[in-house]
Design a protein around this motif. Structure first.
Motif, PDB file in Angstrom:
ATOM      1  N   GLY A 175      11.102  -7.083 106.114  1.00 41.29           N
ATOM      2  CA  GLY A 175       9.780  -7.674 106.313  1.00 41.29           C
ATOM      3  C   GLY A 175       8.687  -6.627 106.394  1.00 41.29           C
ATOM      4  N   ALA A 176       8.919  -5.587 107.181  1.00 43.71           N
ATOM      5  CA  ALA A 176       7.928  -4.510 107.338  1.00 43.71           C
ATOM      6  C   ALA A 176       7.731  -3.761 106.025  1.00 43.71           C
ATOM      7  N   SER A 177       8.812  -3.548 105.284  1.00 37.34           N
ATOM      8  CA  SER A 177       8.714  -2.825 104.005  1.00 37.34           C
ATOM      9  C   SER A 177       7.919  -3.631 102.978  1.00 37.34           C
ATOM     10  N   LEU A 178       8.077  -4.940 102.979  1.00 35.95           N
ATOM     11  CA  LEU A 178       7.281  -5.785 102.086  1.00 35.95           C
ATOM     12  C   LEU A 178       5.791  -5.682 102.413  1.00 35.95           C
ATOM     13  N   GLN A 179       5.485  -5.619 103.678  1.00 35.51           N
ATOM     14  CA  GLN A 179       4.080  -5.477 104.075  1.00 35.51           C
ATOM     15  C   GLN A 179       3.506  -4.154 103.582  1.00 35.51           C
ATOM     16  N   ILE A 180       4.311  -3.101 103.643  1.00 31.26           N
ATOM     17  CA  ILE A 180       3.848  -1.786 103.179  1.00 31.26           C
ATOM     18  C   ILE A 180       3.666  -1.798 101.658  1.00 31.26           C
ATOM     19  N   ALA A 181       4.586  -2.446 100.938  1.00 31.09           N
ATOM     20  CA  ALA A 181       4.441  -2.565  99.485  1.00 31.09           C
ATOM     21  C   ALA A 181       3.167  -3.330  99.143  1.00 31.09           C
TER      22      ALA A 181
END
Length: 287
Positions: free
Chosen positions: A191-197
């Motif tokens: 979830g956090a990585s998607l936000q960064i992308a």
């Protein structure tokens, strides 16, 4: 005089009888209360992936299991690599993960037993809506090559999770070792990585369940590659071996494995997400 003594004795006897009845009723009430009181729940440590946690599936399944078995589940959501490492160290009782090759190594080493297939969804490649690498269709290998060639931003979890392992496998299959400023490692969950992308306008490999659960917040991203046969994402559940790690809760771990492959649970898994997203986030997939 005799009459007075008789009535006094009768009065005392009546009081004793009533007291005895009261005690019996009280004892019966106490016994009934003790019988209906639940024993303290046992604790089960579940090491699982951030993708199952972020999807919301465990919020539905775990209360059912806890109620049926009088167990309190302590969930530790990490990357699959970390979850498997917890199994190796005996720091969890049961594992729910999605990296089949690494899982098999754990079974071979004797650290895990009773491994069962539970469910699947698929991996997808998400990317910026303007799609600077102009990738599409089902060919994930071609997409990775093009992203590397045009030096577009690519966000990786970099956390030895099942998704990270899958991503590295794709890079390896096209003989590319990603590096440089455009290869952005988060070291965080899905979830956090998607936000960064979303913030970095980058491409990212993700499981579909987390994508659907997070999509409304990912205003800069879209699905660009999906549907390839090599993008299947399979989840297994397994016990940490009690013969190798004698402190684990093997009894409840076995119950959890059986719960996950039970037909009723499988139906709950497949129906999860349909109401909110119009499609299942996971599909039942027992052996």
């Amino acid at each position: 005089m005799k009459r007075k003594s008789f009535f006094a004795a009768l009065f005392v006897s009546t009081l004793l009888f009533l007291a005895a009845c009261g005690n019996t009723e009280s004892d019966q009430a106490d016994a009934k209360e003790k019988k209906t009181e639940k024993a303290e729940p046992t604790e089960l440590i579940l090491a699982t992936t951030t993708s199952t946690q972020d999807s919301g599936l465990l919020d539905v399944l775990l209360p059912i299991f806890e109620e049926e078995n009088n167990v309190k589940v302590k969930t530790i959501a990490v990357g699959t690599g970390q979850a498997l490492e917890m199994g190796i160290k005996g720091e969890a009782d049961v594992l729910l993960v999605h990296a089949p090759k690494s899982e098999e190594e754990l079974v071979t080493s004797g650290d895990a037993v009773n491994r069962k297939r539970v469910m699947y969804n698929d991996f997808i490649l998400a990317g910026p809506k303007d799609n600077p690498a102009n990738v599409s269709c089902e060919d994930i290998n071609a997409a990775f090559k093009t992203i590397s060639e045009v030096k577009a931003n690519f966000v990786t979890r970099g956390d030895d999770s099942g998704t990270h392992k899958k991503e590295l496998g794709i890079w390896n299959s096209v003989n590319i070792q990603p590096s440089g400023d455009t290869y952005i490692s988060t070291g965080q969950g899905m979830g956090a990585s998607l936000q960064i992308a979303n913030e970095k306008n980058g491409y990212i490999l993700t499981d579909r369940a987390t994508w659907l659960a997070q999509e409304k917040n990912l205003t800069n991203l879209q699905i660009v590659v999906e549907g390839g046969k090599d993008l299947m994402n399979i989840y297994h559940v397994m016990q940490v071996n009690p013969e190798k790690h004698d402190m684990v809760n093997s009894s409840d771990a076995e119950k959890f494995v059986e719960f996950m492959i039970d037909s009723k649970t499988q139906d709950v898994i497949e129906s999860f997400g349909k109401e909110d997203y119009g499609q299942s986030l996971f599909f039942k997939y027992t052996e």
